[in-house]
Every structure is written in C-alpha cells, then in structure tokens.
Design an enzyme around this catalytic site. Structure first.
Site, PDB file in Angstrom:
ATOM      1  N   TYR A  89       5.068 -22.622 -33.580  1.00  0.00           N
ATOM      2  CA  TYR A  89       6.946 -21.643 -33.360  1.00  0.00           C
ATOM      3  C   TYR A  89       7.361 -21.992 -32.337  1.00  0.00           C
ATOM      4  O   TYR A  89       7.663 -21.613 -30.866  1.00  0.00           O
ATOM      5  CB  TYR A  89       6.842 -20.113 -33.410  1.00  0.00           C
ATOM      6  CG  TYR A  89       6.112 -19.335 -34.667  1.00  0.00           C
ATOM      7  CD1 TYR A  89       6.884 -19.007 -35.466  1.00  0.00           C
ATOM      8  CD2 TYR A  89       3.930 -19.181 -34.845  1.00  0.00           C
ATOM      9  CE1 TYR A  89       6.990 -18.179 -37.003  1.00  0.00           C
ATOM     10  CE2 TYR A  89       4.598 -18.089 -36.507  1.00  0.00           C
ATOM     11  CZ  TYR A  89       5.538 -17.774 -37.088  1.00  0.00           C
ATOM     12  OH  TYR A  89       5.369 -17.762 -38.559  1.00  0.00           O
ATOM     13  N   ASP A 101      -2.025 -15.931 -42.273  1.00  0.00           N
ATOM     14  CA  ASP A 101      -3.438 -16.177 -41.199  1.00  0.00           C
ATOM     15  C   ASP A 101      -3.329 -15.283 -40.244  1.00  0.00           C
ATOM     16  O   ASP A 101      -3.250 -14.157 -40.859  1.00  0.00           O
ATOM     17  CB  ASP A 101      -3.202 -17.327 -40.183  1.00  0.00           C
ATOM     18  CG  ASP A 101      -1.363 -17.450 -39.653  1.00  0.00           C
ATOM     19  OD1 ASP A 101      -1.604 -16.208 -39.292  1.00  0.00           O
ATOM     20  OD2 ASP A 101      -1.445 -18.969 -39.048  1.00  0.00           O
ATOM     21  N   GLU A 120       4.072 -19.014 -49.077  1.00  0.00           N
ATOM     22  CA  GLU A 120       2.928 -17.885 -47.830  1.00  0.00           C
ATOM     23  C   GLU A 120       4.174 -16.509 -47.450  1.00  0.00           C
ATOM     24  O   GLU A 120       5.440 -17.786 -47.677  1.00  0.00           O
ATOM     25  CB  GLU A 120       2.946 -19.146 -46.835  1.00  0.00           C
ATOM     26  CG  GLU A 120       2.116 -18.019 -45.122  1.00  0.00           C
ATOM     27  CD  GLU A 120       1.409 -19.399 -44.401  1.00  0.00           C
ATOM     28  OE1 GLU A 120       0.455 -18.325 -43.371  1.00  0.00           O
ATOM     29  OE2 GLU A 120       2.154 -20.589 -44.092  1.00  0.00           O
ATOM     30  N   ASP A 130       1.677 -12.510 -38.782  1.00  0.00           N
ATOM     31  CA  ASP A 130       2.472 -13.399 -38.938  1.00  0.00           C
ATOM     32  C   ASP A 130       3.132 -13.384 -40.220  1.00  0.00           C
ATOM     33  O   ASP A 130       3.884 -13.322 -40.722  1.00  0.00           O
ATOM     34  CB  ASP A 130       3.328 -14.410 -37.628  1.00  0.00           C
ATOM     35  CG  ASP A 130       2.366 -15.708 -38.028  1.00  0.00           C
ATOM     36  OD1 ASP A 130       1.235 -15.769 -38.380  1.00  0.00           O
ATOM     37  OD2 ASP A 130       2.901 -16.034 -38.479  1.00  0.00           O
TER      38      ASP A 130
END
Length: 623
Positions: free
Chosen positions: A226, A77, A471, A74
């Site tokens: 999430y 990571d 990120e 995603d």
C-alpha cells in the site's frame, strides 16, 4: 494480494446473455455487510453471523506493549494495514451518513453501525498517544509466504507505528477522516462515543499537519502493498473536510480555502478515487459545502474545487475532456489488479453527487453540454448491475449473490476448511500444498465479498491463484453499501444538502410529551403574501437532559415573477443553521443560487433546543 506477475489464460466470452436480471439491491446490501464479519480480527462477539470464523490475532501489539487486538484484515491475507482500513471506515461512515435512512428501512442499519464500530474501536487502540499511531500489524512478506487460516497464524505480528520522528501524514490524515466521519454516524445513538471519536480526529489531524511526511517512508514494509503514491496533501484536505462536517468548526473550512490551491485540491483533475488518491472525494465534499452556502469568503476557491468535481463526474459518463477507460461492456477500468475498487468508489461519488445536484436544483456542466443529475445515478446503477451479473459472462462479482459467482476466491480463511470443522493445525506451507492448489470450490462461502473483477475486455478466470481478479477487499465493499442502500431504498425527496439525522437502529425512548407547535412564522405568510415561509419539526432527540429539535424551513416564491436579492431576518436562533448564507445581520440565498423562479422553493434547516426561531422577510426584488 500477492504482487506476482504471471500470464493468465482466459476464455473470451463474446456474447451477452439474452436478458439481464432484476436485481435485489437490499439482498446485496445485506450480504455486503456479512463480508465485514468474515474479515474481523480479534475476539469475535456472541452475535457473530459468519459462523466458520473464530478468534484470531489475540496477541497483536503485545510485544510493543499496546493492545492492538481487533480491527479488520484488509483482503485475502492476515495483515492489518492501517491506511486501507481507515479508508474503509471512512467510506462505510459516508454511506451511512448519506443513506442511513434507507439502511434503517431495510433492517441493516444496526449491522452497518456494528461494522463501523468494529473498525473504530481498533483505531482508538491504535492511537494510544496524540502523536503516535500504529499503522500496521503483521508483515506482508512473511504473511504471503504462508497460506493459513487467521486462527492458525504463525507469521510475524510485529506492530509498526508513526510518530514525530517517523511521520505519516497520509495515514494519520485518513485515520482522522475515519474518526470524524464515524463521529457523525454515532452522534445520536452514542453521543459519548461520538465525542471520543471526534477528540481522536482532532489530535490526529494536528499530528498529520504538524509532522509532515509519507507514512510508507516510516513504515517501509508497507511500500510493496500500500504505497502512498499520491503523497499526503490529499489526505490533509480530506481530513479537514470531514472534520468540518463533523464539527462545523470554521478552522477546517478555512484550511480547505487557504490550502486548496497549494495542496492540489483545486488543481488535480481526477479520473479515479480510492484508498490512495482522495482528491475526487475532497472535491465532491467541498462542492457540497458550496451548494450548502457555506463557502463564505472562500467561494472563489471552492468554485475551483467544484469545477474539478464536475470534471470527475463528466469523465465517468463519457462527456468530459478526458474520460475514464471502460471495458467493451461499459465497466470502469483502471487497472488489472482489483479493478473493482475503483468501480465502487467512483460509483458512490456519482450517486451522492447526483443527489446533491438534485437537492440544489442544479445540473452537471460537462464539455459536451449540461447533464441532468439522473444520468449520474443511472451510470452508478449500470456499474452496480454489471457487478451483480449484468455482464457478458453473466457472472456476479459479489460472492454468494446470484447463481454464478466466484467459487475459488483468493482468500485464506475462505479456502481452508473451518477450524470449527477441522480443528487440526494447518501449518504455514501446508496450506499452499493442501488448500491453495486445490481445484475445487471454497469450503467456506465468503458471502458478500466483492472480488477484483474482470480485465479490460470483460474476461475473468475463477481461479484461486488469480489474485488480480479473485481477491476481495474491504474497500471494495465499503462504498458499495451506500449505493446499494440508495438503489434499494429509493429517495423520498428530502434535501440531501441538509443534515439528515441517522435513525436509531433500535427502539429509542419515547418522545417528549409535547413538541414545539408547528407554525408559520410572523412573516407575511397569508394566502395573499408573495413569499410564504413554513416551518416544521422534522425530528427531536434527548442529549444530557436537553431536548433538541431539527426544524425544516421552506421559503416559497408565490408570485409569477423571479425572486431576487432576498434578505431574511432570523431571531431567537440558538443553534447551527444550514442551507442559507449569512450576509451581515441577515440571511441570503446560498452562494450557488442567485434567484428563485416563480413557484419554486428553497429549504434550510437549523437545530436548537427551543421553539421555532422567528423568520421573516426583510427585503427582496421581483424581476
């Protein structure tokens, strides 16, 4: 993606550059698509263009007796989170549905289709039974303890699922939406695959609706990363909207009409849209259905969806009763951590809604007055231009675009030397010591990645440990694809409310030797007729030995008065029709249109495997 709290020292840049650049949206689109190749998990294909990546996650799902190899990481990571991955695929698909024509002209449609299919191939694997869906591979906690290339992963790769005993309506609903939207994308280029996707979408929606519950109550390990704050009602409506678009099945239209009030579709006045909260997206789609004349008996409910869609659009341009927060330089600001996701998602809705309004000859109704559709598109452009470098720092927040972009991206694969250059194993904690803490540019440029972006005051620190700002994420890029295609390719005036066939990315078979003759209908369509009707074939394709034609029909008021109460008679119609409303045995104006001013036209389309339908005027009034 680590949720750690820390203080970040930043340098405040208080002056704008003297001039902003003229941006190459086509270049930005090409680079945005490259980012998805860098996020691939599984066996990489021979045409992989991001050469510093290699195969990874090759045993995913094996311990659970299921093949879960593939899909996307995603963000920075090495975890595969199902909810944001499905939303990414939905938004990539929506981008192609609206602006695939522009992507084709830019030569990027094939790459966009590959990006969608890389995700949907995985989602098919993750849905091995009608009421079972795997929603996560990997553990965010153990993954974040390590800083490793995906090719070196030693972290836990446990697979987590939802089922009737452990439901997840939000996860199943979003995955149904992704499958349904993607089925539209592949309808012409790969009809068999399209049908398979739609079958999965039907099953997933039934699963989501029948066994209700929040997915993070079943996959609790996802809560830290999430969490489904909005619950699952928005995903159920979102999935129903996409299933209706994909199937034209009235069941899903009725679902939106019957549940709009009770599930919040008509009640929530939103100022955000993203992987968690889908209401603004639902409201935009239902407003489109209303403009298309599809509401039928649900018109009053759909009008309430429409009002909430307009509330969202007005809030973006500062003309609503409650407006979005913006930085001093004008960027949407929702939160410190990965704010850019909200910028791209909201800007996409503004872009498509602008085109819907233009196609319906409507205006945006705000508390501060009516607004031309072009203002929405200008707003979306301003957000994209900021992202690409028109900001106080003159920084592009897309890696690899422009000269001044983030060099220390919070991304494991990008920050560690490629396994193809340095094949020696990088251990779990070794990555932090050697690569994470390294104050130097990434050895691998993560081309096209859109990072989290600046804070509420337009400040940004290009530091690898500044995960809130440096990120990237797949769902930052997915909606941006559509906006960039629209800005780079323009718009040739076609009606965005009508179904637009996505062009084939590669040469297709030759057209049949003869197409039905383009002709006027038997309507009084002579030069002296007060109402003219013109039909033409706009495209054709072959499916299972049959040739299908898409007909565009334009009705023009040639009088000097306003046309009202128009009734059309249509016979020899053997397929679906869009853009007008069925009224008894005849057809009338779409519900959003009461009259047709002098000299104006409306357009509707239909698809069938035959010569043009017979279209004629039954009755009308002039005022």
């Amino acid at each position: 993606m680590e949720k750690l709290m820390r203080l970040i020292s930043m340098v405040l840049v208080v002056c704008f550059p003297l001039a902003f650049a003229v941006h190459d949206y086509n270049e930005a689109l090409s680079k945005s698509l490259l980012f998805f190749e860098a996020q691939r998990s599984g066996y990489l294909p021979p045409n992989q263009r991001v050469a510093w990546r290699a195969n990874s996650g090759l045993n995913d799902g094996k311990a659970s007796g299921v093949d879960l190899v593939g899909g996307y990481y995603d963000a920075g990571d090495n975890v595969k989170f199902g909810l944001p991955m499905a939303f990414t695929i939905t938004m990539m698909s929506w981008s192609i549905i609206e602006y695939g024509k522009q992507m084709g002209a830019n030569g990027e449609l094939a790459h966009a289709l590959e990006a969608v299919q890389w995700g949907t191939d995985y989602l098919i694997k993750a849905h091995p039974h009608p009421y079972v869906l795997y929603g996560e591979v990997g553990d965010g906690n153990s993954d974040h303890y390590c800083w490793q290339r995906p090719e070196d992963m030693t972290t836990d790769r446990h697979a987590y699922k939802i089922d009737p005993s452990n439901p997840g309506s939000d996860l199943a609903g979003e995955t149904a939406a992704a499958m349904a939207a993607a089925s539209i994308v592949f309808r012409r280029s790969n009809p068999t695959y399209s049908s398979e996707l739609l079958r999965h979408a039907y099953q997933l929606f039934e699963f989501a609706d029948k066994y209700r519950g929040k997915y993070d109550s079943s996959i609790t390990i996802a809560q830290k990363y999430y969490r489904s704050v909005s619950g699952y009602n928005d995903e159920l409506l979102w999935a129903a909207a996409w299933l209706y678009q994909a199937s034209n099945n009235e069941y899903y239209l009725n679902y939106l009409g019957k549940n709009g009030d009770s599930m919040g579709g008509t009640g929530w006045a939103m100022t955000e849209f993203g992987w968690d909260v889908k209401y603004a997206g639902v409201q935009t789609l239902v407003a489109k259905f209303l403009m298309q004349g599809k509401a039928g008996v649900h018109a009053p409910v759909f009008e309430r969806y429409h009002q909430k869609a307009e509330h969202f659009m007005c809030s973006l341009i500062g003309k609503g009763s409650r407006n979005v927060q913006k930085t001093p330089a004008g960027l949407i600001f929702r939160q410190r951590w990965n704010n850019m996701q909200f910028v791209t998602s909201a800007s996409f809705l503004a872009t498509v809604y602008s085109d819907y309004l233009t196609s319906s000859r409507g205006t945006l109704r705000c508390d501060a007055g009516n607004v031309a559709p072009s203002q929405l598109l200008s707003f979306a452009k301003s957000q994209v231009d900021y992202l690409l470098g028109d900001n106080p720092r003159a920084t592009s927040y897309m890696v690899g675009y422009g000269n001044n972009f983030p060099r220390q991206v919070h991304h494991r694969g990008s920050s560690i030397v490629s396994i193809k250059v340095h094949p020696q194993f990088v251990a779990c904690r070794q990555g932090y010591a050697t690569w994470y803490s390294r104050k130097a540019s990434d050895p691998n440029v993560l081309t096209g990645a859109v990072v989290g972006g600046p804070d509420a005051y337009d400040n940004f620190a290009d530091e690898r440990d500044n995960f809130e700002q440096t990120e990237p994420a797949t769902y930052n890029n997915a909606p941006l694809l559509g906006i960039l295609a629209r800005l780079g390719g323009g718009h040739d005036g076609y009606n965005q409310l009508l179904p637009v066939a996505i062009p084939a990315p590669k040469p297709v078979a030759a057209k049949p030797k003869s197409e039905p003759e383009v002709k006027l209908t038997p309507t009084p369509a002579t030069s002296s007729s007060p109402i003219s009707i013109e039909q033409k074939v706009t495209t054709s394709w072959n499916d299972k030995g049959r040739t299908y034609y898409r007909y565009s029909t334009v009705v023009t008021n040639k009088t000097s008065k306003t046309l009202k109460d128009l009734k059309l008679s249509i016979s020899k119609l053997y397929g679906p029709i869009w853009g007008i409303t069925k009224s008894g045995n005849s057809y009338a104006f779409p519900t959003h249109l009461n009259s047709l001013p002098a000299g104006n036209s409306i357009e509707f389309v239909y698809i069938h495997a035959a010569s043009p339908a017979d279209v004629s005027v039954s009755s009308y009034n002039l005022a």
